[in-house]
Write a protein that holds these residues in place. Structure first.
Motif, mmCIF file in Angstrom:
data_model
loop_
_atom_site.group_PDB
_atom_site.id
_atom_site.type_symbol
_atom_site.label_atom_id
_atom_site.label_comp_id
_atom_site.label_asym_id
_atom_site.label_seq_id
_atom_site.Cartn_x
_atom_site.Cartn_y
_atom_site.Cartn_z
ATOM 1 N N ASP A 101 0.848 -1.186 0.000
ATOM 2 C CA ASP A 101 0.000 0.000 0.000
ATOM 3 C C ASP A 101 0.883 1.235 0.000
ATOM 4 O O ASP A 101 2.001 1.221 0.533
ATOM 5 C CB ASP A 101 -0.916 0.017 1.230
ATOM 6 C CG ASP A 101 -1.996 -1.055 1.148
ATOM 7 O OD1 ASP A 101 -2.435 -1.356 0.022
ATOM 8 O OD2 ASP A 101 -2.385 -1.577 2.197
ATOM 9 N N ALA A 102 0.388 2.293 -0.583
ATOM 10 C CA ALA A 102 1.128 3.552 -0.636
ATOM 11 C C ALA A 102 0.159 4.683 -0.297
ATOM 12 O O ALA A 102 -0.462 5.260 -1.182
ATOM 13 C CB ALA A 102 1.737 3.754 -2.010
ATOM 14 N N PRO A 103 0.013 4.971 0.983
ATOM 15 C CA PRO A 103 -0.963 5.967 1.399
ATOM 16 C C PRO A 103 -0.735 7.352 0.794
ATOM 17 O O PRO A 103 -1.660 8.094 0.580
ATOM 18 C CB PRO A 103 -0.832 6.019 2.923
ATOM 19 C CG PRO A 103 0.179 5.029 3.311
ATOM 20 C CD PRO A 103 0.739 4.404 2.100
ATOM 21 N N ASP A 104 0.521 7.684 0.484
ATOM 22 C CA ASP A 104 0.791 9.008 -0.081
ATOM 23 C C ASP A 104 0.674 9.028 -1.606
ATOM 24 O O ASP A 104 0.847 10.058 -2.232
ATOM 25 C CB ASP A 104 2.169 9.513 0.354
ATOM 26 C CG ASP A 104 3.305 8.607 -0.112
ATOM 27 O OD1 ASP A 104 3.042 7.621 -0.822
ATOM 28 O OD2 ASP A 104 4.450 8.890 0.243
ATOM 29 N N ASP A 105 0.390 7.877 -2.205
ATOM 30 C CA ASP A 105 0.208 7.741 -3.668
ATOM 31 C C ASP A 105 1.431 8.144 -4.486
ATOM 32 O O ASP A 105 1.313 8.463 -5.647
ATOM 33 C CB ASP A 105 -1.008 8.535 -4.125
ATOM 34 C CG ASP A 105 -2.086 7.641 -4.692
ATOM 35 O OD1 ASP A 105 -1.903 6.419 -4.709
ATOM 36 O OD2 ASP A 105 -3.121 8.179 -5.126
ATOM 37 N N THR A 107 4.070 6.504 -6.053
ATOM 38 C CA THR A 107 4.486 5.145 -6.390
ATOM 39 C C THR A 107 5.187 5.042 -7.746
ATOM 40 O O THR A 107 5.352 3.946 -8.264
ATOM 41 C CB THR A 107 3.272 4.211 -6.409
ATOM 42 O OG1 THR A 107 2.375 4.646 -7.442
ATOM 43 C CG2 THR A 107 2.567 4.182 -5.072
#
Length: 139
Positions: A101-105, A107
């Protein structure tokens, strides 16, 4: 079109070339094909066992398979290289997948693959492993 279907078309073309004599597998290419088949089989195991793995391990295995294909292409020329390069090109979406997952987007454009996309890529790898094993025995 999914990865498995695209790779299946490449495999079909390879089978036609092998059958009509356009492509005659050299002994060195046969050895490379055998090694690549083993590496692909090692990377992406049986369906049931592989699908039970966590997403991060499944993705790592797919990347390992792509690396094995790239190394094989680097070690040969001609039909085997062309065949594996074409098949590999259909698997490039794997390089844009992520398992975390990459909560800060932030990527770099990597996306989380759906389970069916992982399964499709794994099926394409198994198909490649099968034809490489078969053609290396026929040579």
């Amino acid at each position: 079109m999914g990865m498995r279907e695209a790779v299946d078309q490449v495999v079909h073309e390879a089978e036609l070339q092998l059958t009509d004599g356009t492509w005659e597998l050299a002994v060195t290419d046969s050895d490379l094909a055998r090694q690549a088949a083993a590496a692909l089989t090692d990377a992406v195991g049986p369906v049931d066992a592989h699908q039970a793995l966590p997403r991060i391990e499944r993705l790592a295995a797919l990347r390992e398979a792509l690396a094995a294909l790239a190394l094989t292409v680097a070690r040969t020329h001609g039909h085997l290289a062309w065949f594996l390069a074409d098949a590999s090109s259909h698997l490039t979406p794997v390089l844009h997948w992520r398992a975390l997952d990459a909560p800060d987007d932030r990527t770099f454009g990597a996306v989380l693959p759906a389970d069916d996309e992982l399964a499709d890529a794994e099926a394409a790898i198994r198909l490649l492993a099968a034809i490489l094993a078969r053609i290396s025995q026929d040579a």
